[in-house]
Design a protein around this motif. Structure first.
Motif, PDB file in Angstrom:
ATOM      1  N   UNK A 190      38.873  32.994  53.026  1.00 18.57           N
ATOM      2  CA  UNK A 190      37.731  32.105  53.267  1.00 18.57           C
ATOM      3  C   UNK A 190      36.854  32.632  54.396  1.00 18.57           C
ATOM      4  N   UNK A 191      37.488  33.162  55.429  1.00 12.49           N
ATOM      5  CA  UNK A 191      36.728  33.725  56.542  1.00 12.49           C
ATOM      6  C   UNK A 191      35.906  34.928  56.091  1.00 12.49           C
ATOM      7  N   UNK A 192      36.492  35.763  55.242  1.00  9.71           N
ATOM      8  CA  UNK A 192      35.792  36.953  54.770  1.00  9.71           C
ATOM      9  C   UNK A 192      34.612  36.600  53.867  1.00  9.71           C
ATOM     10  N   UNK A 193      34.671  35.434  53.209  1.00 10.17           N
ATOM     11  CA  UNK A 193      33.608  35.035  52.280  1.00 10.17           C
ATOM     12  C   UNK A 193      32.474  34.280  52.961  1.00 10.17           C
ATOM     13  N   UNK A 194      32.625  33.940  54.225  1.00 13.49           N
ATOM     14  CA  UNK A 194      31.608  33.132  54.902  1.00 13.49           C
ATOM     15  C   UNK A 194      30.271  33.867  54.980  1.00 13.49           C
TER      16      UNK A 194
ATOM     17  N   UNK B 113      33.066  28.897  46.656  1.00 10.83           N
ATOM     18  CA  UNK B 113      34.320  28.151  46.535  1.00 10.83           C
ATOM     19  C   UNK B 113      34.856  28.246  45.110  1.00 10.83           C
ATOM     20  N   UNK B 114      33.974  28.100  44.130  1.00  8.51           N
ATOM     21  CA  UNK B 114      34.393  28.173  42.728  1.00  8.51           C
ATOM     22  C   UNK B 114      34.933  29.561  42.399  1.00  8.51           C
ATOM     23  N   UNK B 115      34.280  30.604  42.896  1.00 15.46           N
ATOM     24  CA  UNK B 115      34.746  31.967  42.648  1.00 15.46           C
ATOM     25  C   UNK B 115      36.096  32.235  43.294  1.00 15.46           C
ATOM     26  N   UNK B 116      36.278  31.737  44.507  1.00 14.83           N
ATOM     27  CA  UNK B 116      37.502  32.006  45.252  1.00 14.83           C
ATOM     28  C   UNK B 116      38.692  31.187  44.761  1.00 14.83           C
TER      29      UNK B 116
ATOM     30  N   UNK C 153      37.461  43.891  45.503  1.00 12.44           N
ATOM     31  CA  UNK C 153      38.106  44.795  46.454  1.00 12.44           C
ATOM     32  C   UNK C 153      39.506  44.304  46.835  1.00 12.44           C
ATOM     33  N   UNK C 154      39.657  42.990  46.971  1.00 15.03           N
ATOM     34  CA  UNK C 154      40.950  42.432  47.376  1.00 15.03           C
ATOM     35  C   UNK C 154      41.939  42.364  46.225  1.00 15.03           C
ATOM     36  N   UNK C 155      41.418  42.169  45.003  1.00 16.45           N
ATOM     37  CA  UNK C 155      42.293  42.005  43.837  1.00 16.45           C
ATOM     38  C   UNK C 155      41.835  42.958  42.744  1.00 16.45           C
ATOM     39  N   UNK C 156      42.034  44.257  42.916  1.00 15.81           N
ATOM     40  CA  UNK C 156      41.460  45.250  41.989  1.00 15.81           C
ATOM     41  C   UNK C 156      42.019  45.203  40.585  1.00 15.81           C
ATOM     42  N   UNK C 157      43.171  44.571  40.361  1.00 15.59           N
ATOM     43  CA  UNK C 157      43.738  44.525  39.016  1.00 15.59           C
ATOM     44  C   UNK C 157      43.396  43.232  38.294  1.00 15.59           C
ATOM     45  N   UNK C 158      42.598  42.378  38.890  1.00 12.89           N
ATOM     46  CA  UNK C 158      42.278  41.101  38.272  1.00 12.89           C
ATOM     47  C   UNK C 158      41.043  41.203  37.407  1.00 12.89           C
ATOM     48  N   UNK C 159      40.715  40.126  36.734  1.00  8.65           N
ATOM     49  CA  UNK C 159      39.573  40.103  35.833  1.00  8.65           C
ATOM     50  C   UNK C 159      38.262  40.317  36.577  1.00  8.65           C
ATOM     51  N   UNK C 160      38.198  39.917  37.846  1.00  5.89           N
ATOM     52  CA  UNK C 160      36.933  39.988  38.552  1.00  5.89           C
ATOM     53  C   UNK C 160      36.444  41.416  38.723  1.00  5.89           C
ATOM     54  N   UNK C 161      37.358  42.370  38.756  1.00  4.25           N
ATOM     55  CA  UNK C 161      36.936  43.761  38.866  1.00  4.25           C
ATOM     56  C   UNK C 161      36.051  44.144  37.691  1.00  4.25           C
ATOM     57  N   UNK C 162      36.459  43.727  36.496  1.00  4.31           N
ATOM     58  CA  UNK C 162      35.651  44.020  35.317  1.00  4.31           C
ATOM     59  C   UNK C 162      34.317  43.300  35.366  1.00  4.31           C
ATOM     60  N   UNK C 163      34.302  42.104  35.937  1.00  2.30           N
ATOM     61  CA  UNK C 163      33.042  41.371  36.033  1.00  2.30           C
ATOM     62  C   UNK C 163      32.056  42.086  36.933  1.00  2.30           C
ATOM     63  N   UNK C 164      32.508  42.559  38.083  1.00  2.66           N
ATOM     64  CA  UNK C 164      31.621  43.225  39.025  1.00  2.66           C
ATOM     65  C   UNK C 164      31.096  44.526  38.434  1.00  2.66           C
ATOM     66  N   UNK C 165      31.909  45.215  37.657  1.00  2.00           N
ATOM     67  CA  UNK C 165      31.484  46.458  37.035  1.00  2.00           C
ATOM     68  C   UNK C 165      30.581  46.212  35.829  1.00  2.00           C
ATOM     69  N   UNK C 166      30.402  44.955  35.471  1.00  2.00           N
ATOM     70  CA  UNK C 166      29.486  44.558  34.386  1.00  2.00           C
ATOM     71  C   UNK C 166      29.800  45.264  33.077  1.00  2.00           C
ATOM     72  N   UNK C 167      31.076  45.374  32.746  1.00  2.96           N
ATOM     73  CA  UNK C 167      31.463  45.973  31.477  1.00  2.96           C
ATOM     74  C   UNK C 167      31.504  44.906  30.401  1.00  2.96           C
ATOM     75  N   UNK C 168      31.566  45.366  29.166  1.00  2.00           N
ATOM     76  CA  UNK C 168      31.654  44.425  28.055  1.00  2.00           C
ATOM     77  C   UNK C 168      32.939  43.627  28.148  1.00  2.00           C
TER      78      UNK C 168
ATOM     79  N   UNK D 114      31.836  38.209  44.788  1.00  2.00           N
ATOM     80  CA  UNK D 114      32.429  38.884  43.641  1.00  2.00           C
ATOM     81  C   UNK D 114      32.935  40.276  44.036  1.00  2.00           C
ATOM     82  N   UNK D 115      32.157  40.987  44.844  1.00  2.00           N
ATOM     83  CA  UNK D 115      32.584  42.309  45.317  1.00  2.00           C
ATOM     84  C   UNK D 115      33.796  42.184  46.221  1.00  2.00           C
ATOM     85  N   UNK D 116      33.830  41.169  47.049  1.00  2.00           N
ATOM     86  CA  UNK D 116      34.979  40.935  47.929  1.00  2.00           C
ATOM     87  C   UNK D 116      36.246  40.718  47.112  1.00  2.00           C
ATOM     88  N   UNK D 117      36.142  39.882  46.084  1.00  2.00           N
ATOM     89  CA  UNK D 117      37.307  39.606  45.244  1.00  2.00           C
ATOM     90  C   UNK D 117      37.746  40.862  44.505  1.00  2.00           C
TER      91      UNK D 117
END
Length: 219
Positions: free
Chosen positions: A114-118, A98-101, A131-146, A126-129
């Motif tokens: 919400x259904x996709x995250x169940x 919930x906090x991530x979404x 994939x759904x929002x590739x230009x957001x900050x979460x993409x960098x988080x999943x790729x574990x970059x600096x 994190x991977x779902x986010x």
């Protein structure tokens, strides 16, 4: 008096009781989120002597900093999207999901997202986010970059400030920052317009072979 020595329980009873307790815990968590959301909305922390819901959770409810931030964020999100309460109560969504979404949910995408995250782990969400929002900050988080680590820190600090001072206060601060940037931009453009003719004259003089005044002084 409740005993915590379970050594005499059979394997079957031990596993059965654990499942039952986890179910009760999820139901209780959903109820806690509902109460936090309502107290936050009514601003009942003010009569209790606290400046924010975050401070109330720390001082009055004895929650840890991280626990308070997660519950406040999840409670506010669930109040905006009520199906979250039921999803938490029956274990389809956990608190971290919930906090991530929360930053990505809108009235248009909430049901699908919400259904996709169940039933997913934190990493899966994190991977779902990403994939759904590739230009957001979460993409960098999943790729574990600096850069992703830095973005996560900024998001964490923003959440902590919002929990401490309130969403309205933080929005006002962001609006003031936007106004300040706009004024600075306008000031920069004004300086450019002021000096542009002079710079143009200097460049034109160089193209025609006229020495700059500083060059004449050196000569």
């Amino acid at each position: 008096m409740r005993t915590y020595d379970l050594s005499r329980l059979s394997d079957t009873v031990l596993v059965r009781d654990l499942r039952a307790l986890l179910g009760q815990e999820r139901i209780a968590l959903a109820a806690v989120l509902a109460h936090v959301a309502e107290i936050d909305a009514r601003r009942l922390y003010l009569p209790a002597g606290y400046p924010s819901m975050y401070a109330y959770c720390l001082g009055e409810l004895n929650l840890s900093e991280e626990s308070a931030k997660k519950r406040i964020r999840a409670a506010r999100t669930a109040r905006q999207f009520p199906p979250i309460f039921e999803a938490v109560a029956n274990g389809r969504l956990h608190l971290s999901s919930v906090v991530l979404l929360a930053p990505y949910l809108t009235y248009g995408n909430a049901r699908d997202l919400l259904s996709a995250a169940e039933g997913k782990t934190r990493f899966d969400v994190e991977r779902l986010i990403a994939a759904r929002f590739p230009t957001t900050e979460m993409l960098a988080l999943v790729q574990a970059t600096v850069d992703g680590i830095r973005l996560r820190c900024r998001g964490h600090n923003q959440l902590e400030a919002e929990c401490t001072f309130g969403a309205g206060f933080m929005e006002e601060k962001r609006e003031r920052a936007r106004d300040a940037r706009a004024r600075e931009h306008a000031s920069t453009r004004a300086r450019e317009r002021t000096y542009a003719p002079k710079l143009g004259w200097m460049r034109e003089g160089r193209r025609r072979g006229r020495p700059h005044r500083s060059s004449r002084r050196r000569g």
